[in-house]
Design an enzyme around this catalytic site. Structure first.
Site, short mmCIF file in Angstrom:
data_model
loop_
_atom_site.label_atom_id
_atom_site.label_comp_id
_atom_site.label_asym_id
_atom_site.label_seq_id
_atom_site.Cartn_x
_atom_site.Cartn_y
_atom_site.Cartn_z
N LYS A 173 0.84 -1.20 0.00
CA LYS A 173 0.00 0.00 0.00
C LYS A 173 0.88 1.25 0.00
O LYS A 173 0.58 2.23 -0.70
CB LYS A 173 -0.94 -0.01 1.21
CG LYS A 173 -2.05 -1.05 1.09
CD LYS A 173 -2.80 -1.25 2.41
CE LYS A 173 -3.82 -2.37 2.31
NZ LYS A 173 -4.48 -2.67 3.59
N GLN B 274 -4.30 -0.94 9.83
CA GLN B 274 -4.22 -2.28 9.21
C GLN B 274 -4.83 -3.33 10.16
O GLN B 274 -4.48 -3.40 11.32
CB GLN B 274 -2.75 -2.62 8.90
CG GLN B 274 -2.55 -3.97 8.23
CD GLN B 274 -3.19 -4.04 6.84
OE1 GLN B 274 -3.14 -3.09 6.06
NE2 GLN B 274 -3.81 -5.18 6.54
N ASP C 164 -10.68 3.70 4.20
CA ASP C 164 -11.03 2.28 4.09
C ASP C 164 -12.54 2.08 3.94
O ASP C 164 -13.00 1.02 3.57
CB ASP C 164 -10.57 1.53 5.36
CG ASP C 164 -9.33 0.69 5.11
OD1 ASP C 164 -9.05 0.38 3.93
OD2 ASP C 164 -8.65 0.33 6.09
#
Ligand code: NDP
Length: 283
Positions: A52, A96, A119
């Site tokens: 990412k 994460q 997200d």
């Protein structure tokens, strides 16, 4: 022979669009920023985060890396999120998952400022999706929608079946398909006669986490099959939830694993981050 839906190619198209936004922002002196919070030393999570961050770098997005040991407290995690919420250089925050067991993932997600929720997991973002209001959308299903659009797959009135009802994939996927006027069925581990329900699908999305579970028996001839699954294969490689070899001859279009949904998820994270920066710049 099914059309092989090329996630890498569609991700490249998304990145090209994003690059235009990034250069417009640069003219205003703004560099989009993504804060990446990684707790603990899970190797898979570390790999995802590295990928990412590389995507960000390639797109001209600055990644602010916050790595912490597995034993940090909830208060310490909350403090990092608060700091990122307050930092004007940060337009998106990614925590994460999974977090170590003693940390409350729901609390962490809810603490992220909804405007920085790239997200798309924040309750406010999911609420906006339910209500049909624009906002950050969960990257994996949003990437699937982008792929379907890229290939001109018509969802209007189509029968769509989603296997899996997680908050990060299955549920938002179903809502996004509904938003595009598909008639949607969501299946899960208690669904009776799953193959028969799946065979009703014009568009079948597998997000189960069981390697090669969806075989030809589950697929109506001519269906579009989207494989969200990422599982470790016996030989060590990546395997989807769909048994590609048996399904590909039956389907009209299918995503491979790897090279299907995976690259799209990452592209949509960058896209959501840049969109958040564009939003701030436009205020
Ligand atoms: P979860 O484990 O959270 O959810 C799995 C879902 O599948 C659940 O709803 C579960 O039902 C259902 N399920 C499990 N077994 C069966 C079965 N035998 N029959 C029918 N339904 C079943 O997984 P995620 O949604 O997080 O992920 C799904 C897959 O997608 C995984 O392989 C994951 O690695 C992958 N993934 C890929 C991403 C990408 O970028 N390509 C991003 C995110 C995930 P129930 O609710 O009843 O338990």
């Amino acid at each position: 022979m099914a059309l092989i839906i090329d996630g890498n190619a569609v991700a490249a198209a998304v990145k090209a669009e994003v690059a235009e936004d990034v250069s417009r922002l640069a003219e205003q002196g703004i560099t989009p920023g993504l804060a990446v919070v990684l707790v603990g030393d899970d190797p898979a999570s570390a790999t995802y985060v590295a990928m990412k961050e590389r995507d960000c770098e390639e797109a001209g997005v600055v990644a602010f890396d916050h790595r912490r040991p597995a034993d940090i407290t909830q208060e310490e995690l909350n403090a990092i999120i608060d700091e990122c919420n307050a930092d004007p250089r940060v337009h998106g925050i990614l925590v994460q998952m999974p977090l170590p067991d003693h940390l409350d993932a729901e609390e962490a997600i809810a603490r992220i400022s909804p405007e920085k929720d790239v997200d798309g997991f924040h309750p406010a973002s999911l609420g906006r999706l339910v209500r049909g209001i624009e906002g950050p959308r969960a990257c994996t299903p949003w990437g699937v929608m982008r792929m379907l659009r890229h290939y001109g797959i018509d969802l209007n009135g189509a029968r769509a079946v989603v296997v899996g009802r997680s908050t990060i994939v299955g549920k938002p996927m179903a809502l996004m398909l509904l938003e595009e006027n598909a008639t949607v069925t969501v299946c899960h581990s208690r669904t009776r006669d799953l193959p028969a329900v799946c065979r009703e699908a014009d568009v079948l999305v597998a997000a189960v986490g069981r390697p090669k579970m969806i075989t030809a028996e589950y697929v109506k001839p001519g269906a579009v099959v989207i494989d969200v699954g990422i599982n470790r294969g016996e030989a060590g490689g990546l395997v989807g939830d769909v048994d590609f070899e048996s399904v590909e001859p039956v389907a009209s279009a299918i995503t491979p694993v790897p090279g299907g949904v995976g690259p799209m998820t990452r592209a949509m994270l960058v896209s959501n981050t840049v969109a958040a920066a564009v939003h701030v710049a436009g205020r």
